[in-house]
Motif scaffolding. Structure first.
Motif, PDB file in Angstrom:
ATOM      1  N   THR A  86     -84.317  -7.492  38.160  1.00 18.86           N
ATOM      2  CA  THR A  86     -83.984  -6.170  38.688  1.00 18.86           C
ATOM      3  C   THR A  86     -82.688  -5.650  38.095  1.00 18.86           C
ATOM      4  OG1 THR A  86     -85.070  -6.751  40.777  1.00 18.86           O
ATOM      5  CG2 THR A  86     -83.589  -4.870  40.799  1.00 18.86           C
ATOM      6  N   ALA A  87     -81.647  -6.502  38.071  1.00 21.55           N
ATOM      7  CA  ALA A  87     -80.351  -6.078  37.534  1.00 21.55           C
ATOM      8  C   ALA A  87     -80.458  -5.704  36.064  1.00 21.55           C
ATOM      9  CB  ALA A  87     -79.322  -7.181  37.735  1.00 21.55           C
ATOM     10  N   THR A  88     -81.267  -6.460  35.310  1.00 18.51           N
ATOM     11  CA  THR A  88     -81.440  -6.166  33.882  1.00 18.51           C
ATOM     12  C   THR A  88     -82.153  -4.836  33.683  1.00 18.51           C
ATOM     13  OG1 THR A  88     -81.549  -8.537  33.382  1.00 18.51           O
ATOM     14  CG2 THR A  88     -82.442  -7.014  31.743  1.00 18.51           C
ATOM     15  N   ALA A  89     -83.190  -4.577  34.483  1.00 19.93           N
ATOM     16  CA  ALA A  89     -83.905  -3.309  34.372  1.00 19.93           C
ATOM     17  C   ALA A  89     -82.996  -2.131  34.712  1.00 19.93           C
ATOM     18  CB  ALA A  89     -85.128  -3.325  35.285  1.00 19.93           C
ATOM     19  N   VAL A  90     -82.148  -2.309  35.736  1.00 18.60           N
ATOM     20  CA  VAL A  90     -81.205  -1.247  36.095  1.00 18.60           C
ATOM     21  C   VAL A  90     -80.236  -0.995  34.948  1.00 18.60           C
ATOM     22  CG1 VAL A  90     -79.318  -0.622  37.643  1.00 18.60           C
ATOM     23  CG2 VAL A  90     -81.396  -1.652  38.573  1.00 18.60           C
ATOM     24  N   LEU A  91     -79.750  -2.055  34.323  1.00 15.89           N
ATOM     25  CA  LEU A  91     -78.817  -1.890  33.210  1.00 15.89           C
ATOM     26  C   LEU A  91     -79.465  -1.139  32.058  1.00 15.89           C
ATOM     27  CD1 LEU A  91     -76.072  -2.479  31.920  1.00 15.89           C
ATOM     28  CD2 LEU A  91     -77.002  -4.677  31.124  1.00 15.89           C
ATOM     29  N   ARG A  92     -80.711  -1.462  31.752  1.00 13.28           N
ATOM     30  CA  ARG A  92     -81.407  -0.755  30.670  1.00 13.28           C
ATOM     31  C   ARG A  92     -81.518   0.739  30.979  1.00 13.28           C
ATOM     32  NH1 ARG A  92     -84.201  -3.892  26.967  1.00 13.28           N
ATOM     33  NH2 ARG A  92     -84.383  -6.131  27.457  1.00 13.28           N
ATOM     34  N   ARG A  93     -81.921   1.053  32.209  1.00 14.67           N
ATOM     35  CA  ARG A  93     -82.057   2.470  32.582  1.00 14.67           C
ATOM     36  C   ARG A  93     -80.701   3.164  32.626  1.00 14.67           C
ATOM     37  NH1 ARG A  93     -86.302   0.165  35.782  1.00 14.67           N
ATOM     38  NH2 ARG A  93     -84.896  -0.206  37.555  1.00 14.67           N
ATOM     39  N   ALA A  94     -79.672   2.431  33.046  1.00 16.43           N
ATOM     40  CA  ALA A  94     -78.337   3.023  33.092  1.00 16.43           C
ATOM     41  C   ALA A  94     -77.840   3.358  31.688  1.00 16.43           C
ATOM     42  CB  ALA A  94     -77.363   2.066  33.789  1.00 16.43           C
ATOM     43  N   VAL A  95     -78.060   2.453  30.749  1.00 13.19           N
ATOM     44  CA  VAL A  95     -77.634   2.700  29.366  1.00 13.19           C
ATOM     45  C   VAL A  95     -78.359   3.924  28.801  1.00 13.19           C
ATOM     46  CG1 VAL A  95     -77.679   1.772  27.020  1.00 13.19           C
ATOM     47  CG2 VAL A  95     -76.946   0.323  28.931  1.00 13.19           C
ATOM     48  N   ALA A  96     -79.649   4.037  29.093  1.00 15.58           N
ATOM     49  CA  ALA A  96     -80.408   5.199  28.633  1.00 15.58           C
ATOM     50  C   ALA A  96     -79.915   6.477  29.314  1.00 15.58           C
ATOM     51  CB  ALA A  96     -81.897   4.985  28.913  1.00 15.58           C
ATOM     52  N   TRP A  97     -79.562   6.373  30.587  1.00 16.18           N
ATOM     53  CA  TRP A  97     -79.056   7.534  31.334  1.00 16.18           C
ATOM     54  C   TRP A  97     -77.736   8.013  30.760  1.00 16.18           C
ATOM     55  CZ3 TRP A  97     -74.825   8.486  34.601  1.00 16.18           C
ATOM     56  CH2 TRP A  97     -74.943   9.596  35.446  1.00 16.18           C
ATOM     57  N   PHE A  98     -76.862   7.078  30.467  1.00 20.66           N
ATOM     58  CA  PHE A  98     -75.582   7.448  29.858  1.00 20.66           C
ATOM     59  C   PHE A  98     -75.791   8.013  28.455  1.00 20.66           C
ATOM     60  CE2 PHE A  98     -73.632   4.587  33.066  1.00 20.66           C
ATOM     61  CZ  PHE A  98     -72.608   5.418  33.494  1.00 20.66           C
ATOM     62  N   ALA A  99     -76.745   7.444  27.698  1.00 12.53           N
ATOM     63  CA  ALA A  99     -77.016   7.941  26.345  1.00 12.53           C
ATOM     64  C   ALA A  99     -77.487   9.389  26.376  1.00 12.53           C
ATOM     65  CB  ALA A  99     -78.047   7.046  25.662  1.00 12.53           C
ATOM     66  N   ASP A 100     -78.286   9.754  27.379  1.00 13.53           N
ATOM     67  CA  ASP A 100     -78.730  11.135  27.508  1.00 13.53           C
ATOM     68  C   ASP A 100     -77.563  12.089  27.720  1.00 13.53           C
ATOM     69  OD1 ASP A 100     -81.333  10.345  27.197  1.00 13.53           O
ATOM     70  OD2 ASP A 100     -81.792  10.303  29.350  1.00 13.53           O
ATOM     71  N   ARG A 101     -76.443  11.577  28.140  1.00 13.41           N
ATOM     72  CA  ARG A 101     -75.248  12.387  28.386  1.00 13.41           C
ATOM     73  C   ARG A 101     -74.191  12.184  27.319  1.00 13.41           C
ATOM     74  NH1 ARG A 101     -78.299  11.487  32.283  1.00 13.41           N
ATOM     75  NH2 ARG A 101     -78.497  12.885  34.089  1.00 13.41           N
ATOM     76  N   GLY A 102     -74.619  11.620  26.202  1.00 18.54           N
ATOM     77  CA  GLY A 102     -73.723  11.475  25.062  1.00 18.54           C
ATOM     78  C   GLY A 102     -72.796  10.290  25.115  1.00 18.54           C
ATOM     79  N   VAL A 103     -73.068   9.332  25.969  1.00 17.22           N
ATOM     80  CA  VAL A 103     -72.201   8.159  26.121  1.00 17.22           C
ATOM     81  C   VAL A 103     -72.908   6.932  25.557  1.00 17.22           C
ATOM     82  CG1 VAL A 103     -71.013   6.648  27.757  1.00 17.22           C
ATOM     83  CG2 VAL A 103     -71.126   9.121  28.186  1.00 17.22           C
ATOM     84  N   THR A 104     -72.290   6.285  24.588  1.00 14.61           N
ATOM     85  CA  THR A 104     -72.830   5.077  23.991  1.00 14.61           C
ATOM     86  C   THR A 104     -72.138   3.865  24.584  1.00 14.61           C
ATOM     87  OG1 THR A 104     -73.286   6.232  21.912  1.00 14.61           O
ATOM     88  CG2 THR A 104     -73.215   3.823  21.845  1.00 14.61           C
ATOM     89  N   ALA A 105     -72.900   3.024  25.267  1.00 13.08           N
ATOM     90  CA  ALA A 105     -72.318   1.854  25.926  1.00 13.08           C
ATOM     91  C   ALA A 105     -71.979   0.788  24.898  1.00 13.08           C
ATOM     92  CB  ALA A 105     -73.293   1.299  26.957  1.00 13.08           C
ATOM     93  N   ARG A 106     -70.788   0.212  25.015  1.00 11.11           N
ATOM     94  CA  ARG A 106     -70.339  -0.816  24.075  1.00 11.11           C
ATOM     95  C   ARG A 106     -70.122  -2.165  24.755  1.00 11.11           C
ATOM     96  NH1 ARG A 106     -67.881   3.970  23.152  1.00 11.11           N
ATOM     97  NH2 ARG A 106     -68.227   4.958  21.131  1.00 11.11           N
ATOM     98  N   ARG A 107     -69.561  -2.134  25.958  1.00  8.60           N
ATOM     99  CA  ARG A 107     -69.332  -3.378  26.688  1.00  8.60           C
ATOM    100  C   ARG A 107     -69.668  -3.158  28.160  1.00  8.60           C
ATOM    101  NH1 ARG A 107     -63.251  -5.048  25.331  1.00  8.60           N
ATOM    102  NH2 ARG A 107     -63.013  -2.792  25.528  1.00  8.60           N
ATOM    103  N   VAL A 108     -70.015  -4.249  28.839  1.00  9.88           N
ATOM    104  CA  VAL A 108     -70.281  -4.177  30.271  1.00  9.88           C
ATOM    105  C   VAL A 108     -69.565  -5.333  30.953  1.00  9.88           C
ATOM    106  CG1 VAL A 108     -72.440  -5.491  30.067  1.00  9.88           C
ATOM    107  CG2 VAL A 108     -72.049  -4.023  32.071  1.00  9.88           C
ATOM    108  N   LEU A 109     -68.862  -5.022  32.035  1.00 10.71           N
ATOM    109  CA  LEU A 109     -68.102  -6.024  32.795  1.00 10.71           C
ATOM    110  C   LEU A 109     -68.798  -6.269  34.124  1.00 10.71           C
ATOM    111  CD1 LEU A 109     -65.472  -7.735  33.089  1.00 10.71           C
ATOM    112  CD2 LEU A 109     -64.436  -5.731  34.174  1.00 10.71           C
ATOM    113  N   THR A 110     -69.082  -7.527  34.420  1.00  7.94           N
ATOM    114  CA  THR A 110     -69.743  -7.897  35.677  1.00  7.94           C
ATOM    115  C   THR A 110     -69.017  -9.082  36.285  1.00  7.94           C
ATOM    116  OG1 THR A 110     -71.273  -9.500  34.689  1.00  7.94           O
ATOM    117  CG2 THR A 110     -71.950  -7.177  34.680  1.00  7.94           C
ATOM    118  N   ASP A 111     -69.361  -9.377  37.527  1.00 13.40           N
ATOM    119  CA  ASP A 111     -68.858 -10.607  38.135  1.00 13.40           C
ATOM    120  C   ASP A 111     -69.730 -11.773  37.663  1.00 13.40           C
ATOM    121  OD1 ASP A 111     -71.220 -10.501  39.620  1.00 13.40           O
ATOM    122  OD2 ASP A 111     -70.232  -9.630  41.378  1.00 13.40           O
ATOM    123  N   ASN A 112     -69.578 -12.906  38.293  1.00 11.33           N
ATOM    124  CA  ASN A 112     -70.306 -14.101  37.863  1.00 11.33           C
ATOM    125  C   ASN A 112     -71.553 -14.370  38.691  1.00 11.33           C
ATOM    126  OD1 ASN A 112     -68.410 -15.605  35.748  1.00 11.33           O
ATOM    127  ND2 ASN A 112     -67.108 -14.708  37.332  1.00 11.33           N
ATOM    128  N   GLY A 113     -72.119 -13.315  39.274  1.00 10.92           N
ATOM    129  CA  GLY A 113     -73.343 -13.453  40.043  1.00 10.92           C
ATOM    130  C   GLY A 113     -74.512 -13.909  39.187  1.00 10.92           C
TER     131      GLY A 113
END
Length: 329
Positions: free
Chosen positions: A209-236
């Protein structure tokens, strides 16, 4: 201390005392003239003889000595434990052998009775912000208990909330059982520079689920001109899964982890979670979980497009994405 019905102000006290001491007025006559008791006139006259004009002000009601006051050694220990352990008055009392009211009095006297006064005490606040949108995304999962049909305990009280939970298929609270009922998991991905947020509500926090959300989030940001380079998460576990690592590789994102037990490292998304719960999840009484979830997209749009954010100068997050058409709609 002066009050609304005080007969004598410091100026009137001075006049009374001068009439008695300097003009030889009888104290009874002076008391009748100013409408006070004879003992009052006598007190201010005697103070004037000894202290002069300076004696006409109110004195502190604090006693000259306090033999029952907590000794310095115990006080120092209470303060030290409070600063190091963040314990409350009851725990401090049990540890130091004093009454809980005594421990609370020590905390109030030392000005540390509220935990908010201990935050960053004597230290400068260190803030950071990446220069461009997409340089760093913060990802996190916020867990919330689902609202039973009829409403939850926050608005209806413990007894009625418990009854609604049981009637809706949940279990009563017990030390020997697991969760009370199902939970909702809000998966959040937030841009460090703009504070723009993407979020979805799911019924689990699995790696898939978390991976699918990340994929959709990256695509959502890309639609707004934002290219994701790094992602910071906890150790869950959902972020340390193979699916998460593989997805970051496919998306060209460098995964970063926070230090264990240091949520401050991921502070921007943690602060978003706090704002989200106070301004959406618990802001009004929802009579069902479906009703609360239905209100989430509108709140998230308001957060991104209209709500002023103090961390970026009082502007909405979308304003930091330059040359984006329709960003204020």
């Amino acid at each position: 201390m002066l009050h609304a019905n005080a007969a004598l102000t410091p100026r009137q006290r001075l006049r009374l005392a001068q009439l008695v001491v300097e003009d030889d007025w009888p104290k009874i006559r002076a008391a009748e003239f100013f409408g006070v008791a004879w003992k009052t006139a006598d007190r201010w006259a005697e103070r004037y003889r000894i202290l002069g004009k300076a004696g006409m002000v109110d004195r502190s009601s604090r006693p000259h000595s306090s033999p029952a006051r907590t000794d310095p050694v115990t006080t120092k220990r209470i303060v030290s434990l409070r600063l190091r352990k963040r314990w409350g008055a009851v725990r401090l009392a049990a540890e130091t052998g004093v009454a809980a009211s005594t421990a609370g009095a020590v905390l109030r006297r030392c000005g540390i009775n509220r935990l908010s006064r201990l935050e960053r005490r004597g230290r400068d606040v260190v803030r950071y912000e990446h220069a461009s949108p997409g340089d760093l995304l913060h990802a996190d999962v916020k867990k919330l208990g689902n609202i039973p049909a009829g409403g939850g305990w926050r608005f209806l009280g413990r007894e009625q909330g418990k009854a609604n939970r049981i009637a809706d298929g949940g279990r009563a609270r017990s030390r020997n059982h697991g969760p009370l009922m199902r939970h909702g998991f809000i998966h959040v991905v937030l841009d460090d520079h703009s504070r723009l947020a993407y979020a979805e509500i799911h019924d689990d926090e699995l790696g898939v689920t978390a991976t699918a959300v990340l994929r959709r989030a990256v695509a959502w940001f890309a639609d707004r001109g934002v290219t994701a380079r790094r992602v910071l998460t906890d150790n869950g576990g959902c972020y340390r899964s193979r699916n998460g690592t593989a997805a970051c590789g496919e998306l060209g994102i460098t995964p970063k982890r926070t230090r264990p037990y240091r949520p401050q490292t991921n502070g921007k998304v943690e602060r978003f979670n706090r704002t989200m719960t106070s301004e959406w999840a618990f802001v009004e009484m929802f009579t069902s979980e479906a009703a609360r979830r239905a209100a989430f997209p509108a709140w998230l749009h308001t957060y991104n497009h209209h709500r002023p954010h103090t961390g970026i100068g009082g502007h909405p997050p979308i304003s930091r994405l330059t040359n984006l058409s329709g960003q204020y709609t």
